[in-house]
Design a protein around this motif. Structure first.
Motif, PDB file in Angstrom:
ATOM      1  N   UNK A 191      44.275 119.074  29.222  1.00  0.00           N
ATOM      2  CA  UNK A 191      45.535 118.293  30.142  1.00  0.00           C
ATOM      3  C   UNK A 191      45.895 117.016  29.617  1.00  0.00           C
ATOM      4  N   UNK A 192      47.285 116.705  29.818  1.00  0.00           N
ATOM      5  CA  UNK A 192      47.667 115.448  29.423  1.00  0.00           C
ATOM      6  C   UNK A 192      46.855 114.061  30.312  1.00  0.00           C
ATOM      7  N   UNK A 193      46.265 114.516  31.385  1.00  0.00           N
ATOM      8  CA  UNK A 193      45.786 113.337  32.333  1.00  0.00           C
ATOM      9  C   UNK A 193      45.122 113.916  33.513  1.00  0.00           C
ATOM     10  N   UNK A 194      44.673 113.065  34.328  1.00  0.00           N
ATOM     11  CA  UNK A 194      43.955 113.436  35.704  1.00  0.00           C
ATOM     12  C   UNK A 194      44.855 113.070  36.698  1.00  0.00           C
TER      13      UNK A 194
ATOM     14  N   UNK B 240      56.047 115.156  33.861  1.00  0.00           N
ATOM     15  CA  UNK B 240      56.729 113.806  34.114  1.00  0.00           C
ATOM     16  C   UNK B 240      56.964 113.307  35.268  1.00  0.00           C
ATOM     17  N   UNK B 241      57.468 114.256  36.311  1.00  0.00           N
ATOM     18  CA  UNK B 241      57.803 113.985  37.721  1.00  0.00           C
ATOM     19  C   UNK B 241      56.654 113.492  38.310  1.00  0.00           C
ATOM     20  N   UNK B 242      55.485 114.080  38.136  1.00  0.00           N
ATOM     21  CA  UNK B 242      54.213 113.609  38.898  1.00  0.00           C
ATOM     22  C   UNK B 242      53.741 112.149  38.409  1.00  0.00           C
ATOM     23  N   UNK B 243      54.055 111.937  37.045  1.00  0.00           N
ATOM     24  CA  UNK B 243      53.940 110.441  36.433  1.00  0.00           C
ATOM     25  C   UNK B 243      54.725 109.532  37.432  1.00  0.00           C
ATOM     26  N   UNK B 244      56.111 109.907  37.523  1.00  0.00           N
ATOM     27  CA  UNK B 244      56.894 108.943  38.133  1.00  0.00           C
ATOM     28  C   UNK B 244      56.394 108.854  39.532  1.00  0.00           C
ATOM     29  N   UNK B 245      56.092 109.976  40.235  1.00  0.00           N
ATOM     30  CA  UNK B 245      55.500 109.840  41.515  1.00  0.00           C
ATOM     31  C   UNK B 245      54.179 109.234  41.592  1.00  0.00           C
ATOM     32  N   UNK B 246      53.576 108.753  40.529  1.00  0.00           N
ATOM     33  CA  UNK B 246      52.169 107.998  40.526  1.00  0.00           C
ATOM     34  C   UNK B 246      51.053 109.029  40.827  1.00  0.00           C
ATOM     35  N   UNK B 247      51.241 110.431  40.702  1.00  0.00           N
ATOM     36  CA  UNK B 247      50.230 111.085  40.804  1.00  0.00           C
ATOM     37  C   UNK B 247      49.285 111.425  39.556  1.00  0.00           C
ATOM     38  N   UNK B 248      50.138 111.250  38.550  1.00  0.00           N
ATOM     39  CA  UNK B 248      49.297 111.547  37.233  1.00  0.00           C
ATOM     40  C   UNK B 248      49.176 110.471  36.247  1.00  0.00           C
ATOM     41  N   UNK B 249      47.872 110.349  35.543  1.00  0.00           N
ATOM     42  CA  UNK B 249      47.781 109.471  34.565  1.00  0.00           C
ATOM     43  C   UNK B 249      48.312 110.218  33.390  1.00  0.00           C
ATOM     44  N   UNK B 250      48.987 108.947  32.548  1.00  0.00           N
ATOM     45  CA  UNK B 250      49.597 109.361  31.545  1.00  0.00           C
ATOM     46  C   UNK B 250      48.742 108.708  30.048  1.00  0.00           C
TER      47      UNK B 250
END
Length: 89
Positions: free
Chosen positions: A2-5, A50-60
């Protein structure tokens, strides 16, 4: 691999930083009138991730941060402008 947690298992300060980064990313994307799908595709990132990164849910990852800067047409420092390593909760 996975890209991130997800941010849900992180401490509150980390979650706050991810959300602040996501807001900054969303603002830059909106400023160039692009969709999440177009930025994600150009950066080589899954649109949902990407949407989850914008939402602050995923680390990138750092590699993807540079790809996003390229897709947005900005220097990577612009992704962090106005953010602090000491984000208040």
């Amino acid at each position: 691999m996975p890209n991130a947690s997800p941010a849900s298992d992180a401490d509150p300060a980390v979650v706050a930083r991810r959300r602040a980064f996501g807001r900054r990313l969303r603002g830059l994307r909106s400023g160039v009138a692009r969709t999440q799908a177009s930025i994600a595709a150009e950066a080589g990132i899954d649109r949902a991730f990407y949407a989850n990164v914008e939402a602050g849910k995923n680390n990138i990852s750092l590699d993807k941060i540079f790809s996003l800067a390229d897709a947005l047409g900005v220097d990577v420092v612009e992704l962090f402008r106005g953010l602090s390593s000491r984000t208040e909760l």
